[in-house]
Design an enzyme around this catalytic site. Structure first.
Site, PDB file in Angstrom:
ATOM      1  N   ASP A  95      13.668  -2.702  -2.154  1.00 51.73           N
ATOM      2  CA  ASP A  95      13.109  -1.336  -2.792  1.00 51.73           C
ATOM      3  C   ASP A  95      11.250  -1.139  -3.419  1.00 51.73           C
ATOM      4  O   ASP A  95      10.941  -1.531  -4.338  1.00 51.73           O
ATOM      5  CB  ASP A  95      14.134  -1.252  -3.920  1.00 51.73           C
ATOM      6  N   ALA A  96      11.057  -0.677  -1.812  1.00 49.26           N
ATOM      7  CA  ALA A  96       9.602  -0.596  -2.026  1.00 49.26           C
ATOM      8  C   ALA A  96       9.133   0.996  -2.321  1.00 49.26           C
ATOM      9  O   ALA A  96       8.346   1.176  -2.669  1.00 49.26           O
ATOM     10  CB  ALA A  96       9.098  -1.215  -1.424  1.00 49.26           C
ATOM     11  N   LYS A  97       9.867   1.687  -2.034  1.00 46.58           N
ATOM     12  CA  LYS A  97       9.408   3.398  -2.020  1.00 46.58           C
ATOM     13  C   LYS A  97       8.349   3.137  -1.536  1.00 46.58           C
ATOM     14  O   LYS A  97       7.490   4.224  -1.382  1.00 46.58           O
ATOM     15  CB  LYS A  97       9.683   4.305  -3.367  1.00 46.58           C
ATOM     16  N   ARG A  98       7.247   2.983  -0.159  1.00 42.97           N
ATOM     17  CA  ARG A  98       6.398   2.687   0.186  1.00 42.97           C
ATOM     18  C   ARG A  98       6.425   4.477   1.598  1.00 42.97           C
ATOM     19  O   ARG A  98       7.492   4.968   1.685  1.00 42.97           O
ATOM     20  CB  ARG A  98       6.314   1.672   1.117  1.00 42.97           C
ATOM     21  N   ASP A 125       8.925   5.777  -8.319  1.00 42.35           N
ATOM     22  CA  ASP A 125      10.425   5.462  -8.600  1.00 42.35           C
ATOM     23  C   ASP A 125      10.874   6.034  -9.920  1.00 42.35           C
ATOM     24  O   ASP A 125       9.983   6.841 -10.312  1.00 42.35           O
ATOM     25  CB  ASP A 125      10.034   3.778  -9.034  1.00 42.35           C
TER      26      ASP A 125
END
Lengths: 272, 272
Positions: free
Chosen positions: B94-97, A99
């Site tokens: 908002d995890a950006k996995r 992030d």
């Protein structure tokens, strides 16, 4: 744990096996579901049975997160159990995080400080300032996704950027980042022939190799192209070991599978 | 929530503001630390004060994960509070996995089914089979990282692959994936001039735009290049709203900041 200590463990145990703790309530033996914490009970049984044959454990965080609060409790119990009972085993949080800087720092804190993992997998798409906060931690490793073991790896990772593939560009660029000596890389076993090229760029770094076993990669191929003089490999197997059986002796059977892989690894190590 | 319903909310409230709940115990007013669940208390106060001026909330999962089990409890309480008190508000994890298929499915289950988020941010590096499991969910959105708001975006995202930048290739390729109608995209506000190019590729998709406010992006620029006839934008602000003050009236001041952004947005919407 330092890379040197990890290498020592590998030579001592004649194993560079990492066991993936992808613990799924739908796949563990059903009789465990009546336990208070079935995920931890399963992990404990697998760890107690397999620890002689491996040097690392890698919980994939998705499996714990899917269980919400109780999953985080199981994850914490598992890592605490490893620290107290088997402190020589290396631990990998397979989290694939990444992030903007101040947020990556929160993830690093969560996995390195609070849970005490030795390493975490990180995705490279957001670049330098998304990875460097992980690299700041002393005696911790950041394992950058380079070339993954899935089909979709060919969507972007092998695209040509200038005269080289994106995954090579990722590896080369990452070496210029601050504290880059703390980097390891994920390279899928299903693409073992790529390992020779990768070793030209990073002869010394550890590579975490998923995809041997259930995903079809070959250990011999991985060793042929990936081993360096200090071994430099952690080969992961998850499903093929931990779900080898769903009977009451699942842990024994998992141990037999892990031992079989360790035996193959011992042969490869003798060739060094 | 469907895109159409989200658009309706935007026109009704004359706002396409998303408030980022990056709740950090080191930044919230210190008197809240004596509460039983300071993170939830802070979120509740912010939500109660700002909900009129925004259409979405976006907790960044790192901030909750950094607190371990208690962080997951706070996250769950926050999303449950939103669902029960403000069901018309859109929610973004908002995890950006992103992981191999069977693992991405676990993440999708965690955020869509168990926590009930409307959407989740996902990293593209692992390609099609790492994203499609998220796209399978009906009336849920997968917000793919295209061009992020940080410095490191220029490390890989803007590399030329053939005759176009990687982030454009990511967007174009993602449109060929199954259920791609469920895609939205992250495009950083600090790169507003890129929005014109992106709108040529995806005229209709929603874009989630971080980086307005603390990171320095301009709302006017974003609107100039990014608005489409159905608006098609969610502009996020986190720190500049939620940490506008650390006094006992922090929520009122956050509301004033949110209202100021909403007023600007109302002007932009009138130009449509």
């Amino acid at each position: 744990m330092t890379s040197q200590e990890l290498t020592e463990q590998i030579f001592k145990k004649k194993s560079f096996l990492c066991v993936g703790l992808d613990t799924d309530l739908e796949k563990i033996p059903t009789y465990l579901l009546s336990e208070k914490d079935p995920v931890f009970s399963f992990n404990k049984a697998i760890i107690d049975a397999t620890h002689e044959y491996c040097v690392a454990y890698k919980p994939n965080i998705a499996f714990y997160e899917a269980l919400g609060v109780s999953g985080w409790k199981s994850l914490k119990k598992t890592i605490e159990y490893l620290h107290s009972e088997y402190p020589d085993l290396y631990t990998i949080a397979d989290a694939k995080r990444g992030d903007i800087g101040n947020t990556s720092r929160m993830y690093a804190k969560a996995f390195f400080d609070d849970l005490g993992f030795d390493s975490i997998t990180v995705a490279p798409y957001m670049g330098k300032d998304s990875v460097e906060p992980f690299l700041e931690f002393t005696n911790k490793h950041t394992i950058l996704l380079a070339l993954t073991s899935n089909e979709g790896a060919f969507d972007f990772q092998t695209l040509k950027t200038g005269d080289e593939d994106l995954y090579k560009k990722v590896i080369k660029t990452s070496r210029t980042w601050e504290n880059s000596e703390n980097l390891m890389y994920v390279v899928g076993a299903t693409k073992a022939e790529y390992l020779a090229d990768i070793r030209k760029i990073i002869p010394n770094n550890f590579l975490l190799v998923p995809g041997v076993g259930a995903q079809g990669g070959s250990l011999e191929e991985v060793c042929k192209y990936g081993l360096n003089k200090d071994v430099g490999l952690l080969v992961n197997s998850s499903r093929k070991i931990i779900y080898a059986s769903d009977s009451s002796n699942f842990a024994e059977i998992a141990a037999a599978k892990a031992e079989a892989m360790q035996n193959q690894m011992a042969v490869e190590l003798e060739r060094l």
